[in-house]
Scaffold this active site. Structure first.
Site, PDB file in Angstrom:
ATOM      1  N   HIS A 134      37.205  43.169   5.163  1.00 19.82           N
ATOM      2  CA  HIS A 134      37.766  42.796   4.102  1.00 19.82           C
ATOM      3  C   HIS A 134      36.968  41.851   3.074  1.00 19.82           C
ATOM      4  CE1 HIS A 134      41.608  44.658   5.079  1.00 19.82           C
ATOM      5  NE2 HIS A 134      41.894  43.593   5.878  1.00 19.82           N
TER       6      HIS A 134
ATOM      7  N   HIS B 146      37.441  42.666  11.658  1.00 21.82           N
ATOM      8  CA  HIS B 146      38.532  43.296  10.745  1.00 21.82           C
ATOM      9  C   HIS B 146      38.362  42.475   9.552  1.00 21.82           C
ATOM     10  CE1 HIS B 146      42.418  45.227   9.560  1.00 21.82           C
ATOM     11  NE2 HIS B 146      42.546  44.026   8.891  1.00 21.82           N
ATOM     12  N   GLU B 147      38.660  41.152   9.516  1.00 21.66           N
ATOM     13  CA  GLU B 147      38.724  40.510   8.309  1.00 21.66           C
ATOM     14  C   GLU B 147      37.034  40.344   7.552  1.00 21.66           C
ATOM     15  OE1 GLU B 147      41.142  39.487   7.104  1.00 21.66           O
ATOM     16  OE2 GLU B 147      42.575  39.731   8.989  1.00 21.66           O
TER      17      GLU B 147
END
Length: 422
Positions: free
Chosen positions: A22, A18-19
């Site tokens: 980003h 997920h990160e």
């Protein structure tokens, strides 16, 4: 202990993906990423590489990518501070010490009392030298401010900050986190299908006596093909159609001796699900999958489960499902442990479901989640200017506090379900 280790590994992996989404799109947009963290709380491991601090923190229940300008910048030098600066070969200051470095030759520094500074746009400082003269120095765009022996911070010119990017770049940077979780789900479901085969048949292996199926006339050897005229060919689609019935009569279509027969059946509720009282032979339900079938099934299962998850969220909002039906870290840990015991294939499938839940949940317009941040970016696109950062931060703060309260309630429910099931 094994369950805990597996759960921490799975959760950390999902958070990392997920990160990483980003992180990659922040880098592509030219945003300075200050920290890539897995977990919260005190640092357990840190590694500075390039402009970014990579860290693992004590509490493995999340993570974050800290981008310059996402919150109010904290790089500042108070007027009157004595600065010891190193000048690069290009004549720009690239290191500013706000204390006297004890292990370095002070005579090689540009030393002076700070009179003026611009660390974001024009990138300069004005120092008052020891002889009383004033001198203006320009800063390297990657200059580092050293506050003490342990604390330092790279400056962030405005064109490297999150707020300076276009609406599209900001939106994609925020959306990339959930997107990567959804892409991971597709990959994991595809791997699971390739390893276990394609489930495309529902042959009845045994009918429980006095069950709804037995009373309706369904027999061992029947092949269930549809419910209320809609095709079902795997356990997930069957369970969902029965759940959708809410216990009302349904018409189950079976194939028997080359003919299609219809039987009215009233599902019985068992806990949170509905059943008709049949067992299937898992070995007869599947066949080997080709690579293309596995990829296609990865997309299909991701879509099918997305519909189910969104339907569940909708029922929570409308009150059809209560908060007691939610599962939190304790229950997820327990199920992860059971999936690991059931085999590597089941762990992959459960990880895919967790990843999809994480991706979809983060897209909900709830303050403090990615979905809420996308809403604010959308408002910026419509009105032509961003919402006041202080107001947006306050909304996210309140949302985060409410999420923590919800997590406490859900965890309490988890403990009751897992440790005190009676």
């Amino acid at each position: 202990m094994q369950t805990l280790i597996v759960f921490i590994f799975v959760l950390s992996f999902l958070v990392f993906v997920h990160e990483f989404g980003h992180f990659i799109f922040a880098k592509r947009a030219g945003i300075l990423v200050r920290e890539f963290a897995i977990g919260f709380g005190p640092k357990v491991f840190t590694k500075m590489r390039g402009e970014t601090l990579y860290s693992i923190r004590l509490l493995p229940l999340g993570g974050y990518v800290r981008m310059a300008g996402e919150d109010a910048e904290i790089v500042e030098i108070k007027t009157g501070t004595t600065v010891y600066a190193i000048q690069s070969d290009e004549g720009k200051l690239n290191h500013l010490y706000l204390y006297e470095p004890s292990q370095m030759d002070v005579h090689s520094f540009e030393v002076g009392r700070l009179l003026e500074a611009d660390l974001e746009k024009e990138l300069y400082v004005v120092l008052e030298k020891q002889d009383g003269s004033e001198q203006k120095y320009f800063l390297d765009p990657q200059a580092i401010v050293h506050y003490d022996n342990k604390t330092q911070m790279q400056i962030a010119p405005y064109d490297r900050q999150f707020g300076s990017r276009t609406v599209g770049q900001k939106a994609m940077t925020i959306f990339a986190g959930p997107l990567f979780n959804i892409l991971l789900t597709i990959v994991l479901f595809a791997v699971y299908t390739f390893m276990t085969g394609v489930e495309d048949r529902l042959p009845v292996d045994r009918v429980i006596a006095n069950s709804p199926a037995a009373e309706a006339g369904i027999q061992t050897g029947d092949l269930i093909v549809a419910i209320d005229g809609e095709k079902v060919n795997n356990m997930d689609s069957l369970r969902y159609k029965l759940l959708e019935s809410k216990g009302n009569p349904v018409t189950i279509t079976v194939k028997r001796d080359g003919k299609e027969l219809n039987f009215p059946v009233t599902p019985q509720k068992s806990g949170e699900i509905y059943q008709i009282g049949v067992y299937f032979n898992i070995n007869e339900m599947k066949r080997e999958a080709t690579l293309m079938e596995s990829v296609a099934d990865g997309f299909k299962q991701t879509y099918d489960w997305s519909v189910i998850i969104l339907d569940g969220f909708g029922k929570l909002i409308t009150g059809q499902l209560g908060i007691k039906s939610l599962g939190g870290p304790v229950q997820m840990g327990s199920i992860t442990g059971e999936a690991a015991k059931a085999g590597f294939e089941q762990l992959i499938r459960w990880t895919a479901l967790l990843s999809l839940n994480l991706g979809i949940f983060n897209l909900l317009p709830i303050p403090a989640l990615d979905g809420s941040r996308l809403v604010f970016i959308g408002i910026e696109a419509v009105r032509g200017r961003p919402v006041n950062p202080n107001k947006e931060s306050f909304v996210h703060f309140v949302g985060f506090a409410l999420l923590i309260m919800l997590m406490i309630v859900v965890t309490f429910n988890d403990i009751k379900k897992v440790f005190f099931p009676g």
